[in-house]
Design a protein around this motif. Structure first.
Motif, PDB file in Angstrom:
ATOM      1  N   TYR A 249       0.729  -1.200  -0.115  1.00 46.24           N
ATOM      2  CA  TYR A 249       0.121   0.045  -0.127  1.00 46.24           C
ATOM      3  C   TYR A 249       0.815   1.211  -0.018  1.00 46.24           C
ATOM      4  O   TYR A 249       0.538   2.329   0.538  1.00 46.24           O
ATOM      5  N   GLY A 250       1.932   1.209  -0.608  1.00 42.32           N
ATOM      6  CA  GLY A 250       2.917   2.233  -0.654  1.00 42.32           C
ATOM      7  C   GLY A 250       3.625   2.640   0.814  1.00 42.32           C
ATOM      8  O   GLY A 250       4.115   3.787   0.551  1.00 42.32           O
ATOM      9  N   LYS A 251       3.618   1.830   1.618  1.00 41.46           N
ATOM     10  CA  LYS A 251       4.238   2.011   2.937  1.00 41.46           C
ATOM     11  C   LYS A 251       5.360   1.218   3.058  1.00 41.46           C
ATOM     12  O   LYS A 251       5.129  -0.150   3.095  1.00 41.46           O
ATOM     13  N   SER A 252       6.528   1.689   3.302  1.00 35.90           N
ATOM     14  CA  SER A 252       7.595   0.974   3.463  1.00 35.90           C
ATOM     15  C   SER A 252       7.811   0.744   4.923  1.00 35.90           C
ATOM     16  O   SER A 252       7.261   1.305   5.880  1.00 35.90           O
ATOM     17  N   TYR A 253       8.798  -0.034   5.255  1.00 36.83           N
ATOM     18  CA  TYR A 253       9.639  -0.508   6.745  1.00 36.83           C
ATOM     19  C   TYR A 253       9.821   0.962   7.392  1.00 36.83           C
ATOM     20  O   TYR A 253       9.349   1.337   8.206  1.00 36.83           O
ATOM     21  N   LEU A 254      10.538   1.665   6.592  1.00 34.29           N
ATOM     22  CA  LEU A 254      11.114   3.139   7.020  1.00 34.29           C
ATOM     23  C   LEU A 254       9.811   4.104   7.303  1.00 34.29           C
ATOM     24  O   LEU A 254       9.703   4.841   8.314  1.00 34.29           O
ATOM     25  N   ASN A 255       8.778   3.879   6.505  1.00 27.95           N
ATOM     26  CA  ASN A 255       7.584   4.756   6.745  1.00 27.95           C
ATOM     27  C   ASN A 255       6.888   4.484   8.001  1.00 27.95           C
ATOM     28  O   ASN A 255       6.457   5.192   8.824  1.00 27.95           O
ATOM     29  N   LEU A 256       6.813   3.056   8.210  1.00 33.45           N
ATOM     30  CA  LEU A 256       6.243   2.516   9.352  1.00 33.45           C
ATOM     31  C   LEU A 256       6.996   2.980  10.584  1.00 33.45           C
ATOM     32  O   LEU A 256       6.412   3.390  11.845  1.00 33.45           O
ATOM     33  N   ILE A 257       8.437   2.910  10.587  1.00 29.90           N
ATOM     34  CA  ILE A 257       9.033   3.385  11.793  1.00 29.90           C
ATOM     35  C   ILE A 257       8.904   5.025  11.914  1.00 29.90           C
ATOM     36  O   ILE A 257       8.849   5.267  13.282  1.00 29.90           O
ATOM     37  N   ASN A 258       8.936   5.866  11.014  1.00 28.43           N
ATOM     38  CA  ASN A 258       8.808   7.271  11.234  1.00 28.43           C
ATOM     39  C   ASN A 258       7.384   7.526  11.549  1.00 28.43           C
ATOM     40  O   ASN A 258       7.243   8.371  12.697  1.00 28.43           O
ATOM     41  N   GLU A 259       6.271   6.452  11.236  1.00 30.54           N
ATOM     42  CA  GLU A 259       4.871   6.996  11.818  1.00 30.54           C
ATOM     43  C   GLU A 259       4.498   6.419  13.184  1.00 30.54           C
ATOM     44  O   GLU A 259       3.834   6.814  13.846  1.00 30.54           O
ATOM     45  N   LEU A 260       5.221   5.544  13.313  1.00 38.53           N
ATOM     46  CA  LEU A 260       4.659   4.531  14.532  1.00 38.53           C
ATOM     47  C   LEU A 260       5.778   5.091  15.687  1.00 38.53           C
ATOM     48  O   LEU A 260       5.654   4.834  16.978  1.00 38.53           O
ATOM     49  N   LEU A 261       7.127   4.768  15.358  1.00 36.10           N
ATOM     50  CA  LEU A 261       7.996   4.900  16.640  1.00 36.10           C
ATOM     51  C   LEU A 261       8.643   6.343  16.731  1.00 36.10           C
ATOM     52  O   LEU A 261       8.885   6.722  17.736  1.00 36.10           O
ATOM     53  N   VAL A 262       8.779   7.258  16.017  1.00 33.92           N
ATOM     54  CA  VAL A 262       9.371   8.247  16.082  1.00 33.92           C
ATOM     55  C   VAL A 262       8.661   9.286  16.966  1.00 33.92           C
ATOM     56  O   VAL A 262       9.379  10.083  17.840  1.00 33.92           O
ATOM     57  N   PRO A 263       7.344   9.148  16.799  1.00 33.91           N
ATOM     58  CA  PRO A 263       6.485  10.121  17.649  1.00 33.91           C
ATOM     59  C   PRO A 263       6.750   9.769  19.252  1.00 33.91           C
ATOM     60  O   PRO A 263       6.243  10.395  20.061  1.00 33.91           O
ATOM     61  N   LEU A 264       7.081   8.752  19.480  1.00 37.79           N
ATOM     62  CA  LEU A 264       7.296   8.146  21.017  1.00 37.79           C
ATOM     63  C   LEU A 264       8.356   9.033  21.847  1.00 37.79           C
ATOM     64  O   LEU A 264       8.522   9.164  22.717  1.00 37.79           O
ATOM     65  N   GLY A 265       9.251   9.446  20.826  1.00 36.49           N
ATOM     66  CA  GLY A 265      10.250  10.653  21.205  1.00 36.49           C
ATOM     67  C   GLY A 265      11.407   9.896  22.067  1.00 36.49           C
ATOM     68  O   GLY A 265      12.283  10.667  22.595  1.00 36.49           O
ATOM     69  N   LYS A 266      11.726   8.595  21.804  1.00 37.17           N
ATOM     70  CA  LYS A 266      12.675   8.061  22.681  1.00 37.17           C
ATOM     71  C   LYS A 266      13.727   7.732  21.704  1.00 37.17           C
ATOM     72  O   LYS A 266      13.900   7.672  20.378  1.00 37.17           O
ATOM     73  N   PRO A 267      15.177   7.792  22.169  1.00 37.44           N
ATOM     74  CA  PRO A 267      16.310   7.415  21.186  1.00 37.44           C
ATOM     75  C   PRO A 267      16.153   6.473  20.338  1.00 37.44           C
ATOM     76  O   PRO A 267      15.832   5.239  20.575  1.00 37.44           O
TER      77      PRO A 267
END
Length: 310
Positions: A249-267
Motif C-alpha cells: 500500500y505504498g508504505k515501506s518499513y522506514l515509513n512505518l518506523i517514522n509513523e509509529l516509533l518516531v512520535p514516541l520521542g525515545k532515542p
C-alpha cells in the motif's frame, strides 16, 4: 547482575544442537567441518540431524539436547544449527536454574531470539544475537566473524558495535540511553506476548529486525508491541534491517518506523546490521549498553564473557 560464560578459546568444545526447524545433514556436516578446520572440537546433539517436518523433532527432545549441552562440563559454547520455527516450544522443558549454574556461550538469531531473551530473563545469562552453525562457511563476510569473536572470545570493554563500511547508522530521534539490551527478530518477539516468556523491556533498550515480511505484517507486529506497552516500557530503540521485506500500500518499513516509533520521542537508531541481512553484528542480549543517537553509536559497556583478555 547478568551472568557471563567463560570466553571461547582455540580448541574448545562447541555443542551443536537443532532447536527449531530441521537442517539438511549435508549442510550440518559441511559447517561442522569448517569449525573443525578452525581448531574447535564438536559435541553432537542426539537429535541434531532429526528431520520431522516444521520442527526437527518433538520439543522435549530438542530441549533435552540443549540441557545436555549446558550440563556437559566439556562444552564451552552451544551453537544452534539454524532458527526456523518452533524454538518457543522447547521453553517449558528447560531448567533455568540448571542453566544459571552452568553458564555457556550461546549464539543465534531468527527464531533463536526467543531462547536468547528467555535465558536472560530466567537465568540472568548473557547470550549473543550473532552467528549460528549455518553461517560458518567461506562465503560469510569477515565482518560477521570479527563481530562474533570480539563478543565471545575477548573481554574488550567498552566495545562500540560498528556497522560495516558503506552501511551508515542513522538516528531518527536524538538522545542517550543506557541499560540492558534485549530483542531480536520481530516475529519471534511478538509470538512471546501473552505467554510466560513474554519479553520484558522495562528500563531496557530494544532492538528489532525482520525478514521476508510485507510491510502490512510489520505494521501489525509493531502495533501489537505498542499496545502491549513494550515501547512504552523501553528507554531506547534500535531497528535493524527488514531483509527482503516488500512494500504494501505504498508504505515501506522506514515509513512505518517514522509513523509509529518516531512520535514516541525515545532515542531511535535505524539501519543496524543484524539478524537476517548479509552483515551480522554481534549483540550481547542482557549486557549493559549505551545508545547514543546524537553520535550514532551503540557501545557495550562491559565485558560479555569471563576469562583472560585474548
Amino acid at each position: 547482575m547478568a551472568i557471563k560464560a567463560p570466553r571461547l578459546q582455540a580448541g574448545d568444545v562447541i555443542g551443536i544442537v537443532t532447536l527449531g526447524s530441521p537442517l539438511d545433514a549435508t549442510i550440518i556436516n559441511n559447517r561442522i567441518q569448517y569449525l573443525q578446520n578452525q581448531g574447535f572440537q564438536i559435541a553432537y546433539g542426539r537429535h541434531m540431524y532429526a528431520y520431522q517436518g516444521i520442527e526437527a523433532s518433538p520439543a522435549p527432545q530438542r530441549a533435552e539436547d540443549l540441557m545436555t549441552m549446558f550440563q556437559n562440563p566439556n562444552v564451552k559454547m552451544i551453537m544452534p544449527t539454524r532458527g526456523g520455527t518452533g524454538v518457543q516450544s522447547i521453553l517449558p522443558y528447560l531448567d533455568f536454574n540448571v542453566i544459571r549454574a552452568n553458564p555457556k556461550i550461546i549464539s543465534g538469531y531468527s527464531d533463536i531470539t526467543v531462547l536468547l531473551n528467555s535465558l536472560y530473563q530466567f537465568s540472568d545469562l548473557i547470550s549473543f544475537h550473532s552467528l549460528m552453525l549455518i553461517d560458518f562457511r567461506l562465503e560469510t563476510p569477515e565482518y560477521n566473524f570479527n563481530q562474533f569473536y570480539a563478543a565471545t572470545s575477548t573481554r574488550t570493554s567498552p566495545r562500540t558495535i560498528e556497522n560495516p563500511p558503506n552501511m551508515p547508522l542513522t538516528s531518527l530521534v536524538p538522545g542517550n540511553a543506557t541499560g540492558p539490551i534485549v530483542g531480536g527478530n520481530l516475529t519471534s518477539i511478538v509470538n512471546t506476548l501473552g505467554t510466560p516468556y513474554e519479553i520484558d523491556t522495562r528500563g531496557k533498550i530494544i532492538f528489532l529486525e525482520e525478514t521476508n515480511a510485507p510491510s502490512t505484517t510489520v505494521y501489525r507486529y509493531l502495533i501489537q508491541l505498542l499496545q502491549a506497552g513494550k515501547f512504552a516500557d523501553c528507554i531506547g530503540i534500535v531497528m535493524g534491517e527488514c531483509t527482503n521485506c516488500l512494500v504494501s500500500y505504498g508504505k515501506s518499513y522506514l515509513n512505518l518506523i517514522n509513523e509509529l516509533l518516531v512520535p514516541l520521542g525515545k532515542p531511535l537508531m535505524i539501519n543496524f546490521a543484524t539478524g537476517h541481512g548479509l552483515y551480522k553484528a554481534a549483540i550481547p542480549v542482557g549486557a549493559n549498553v549505551t545508545l547514543n543517537t546524537t553520535n550514532n553509536t551503540l557501545t557495550v559497556l562491559e565485558p560479555t564473557v569471563n576469562g583472560g583478555q585474548s
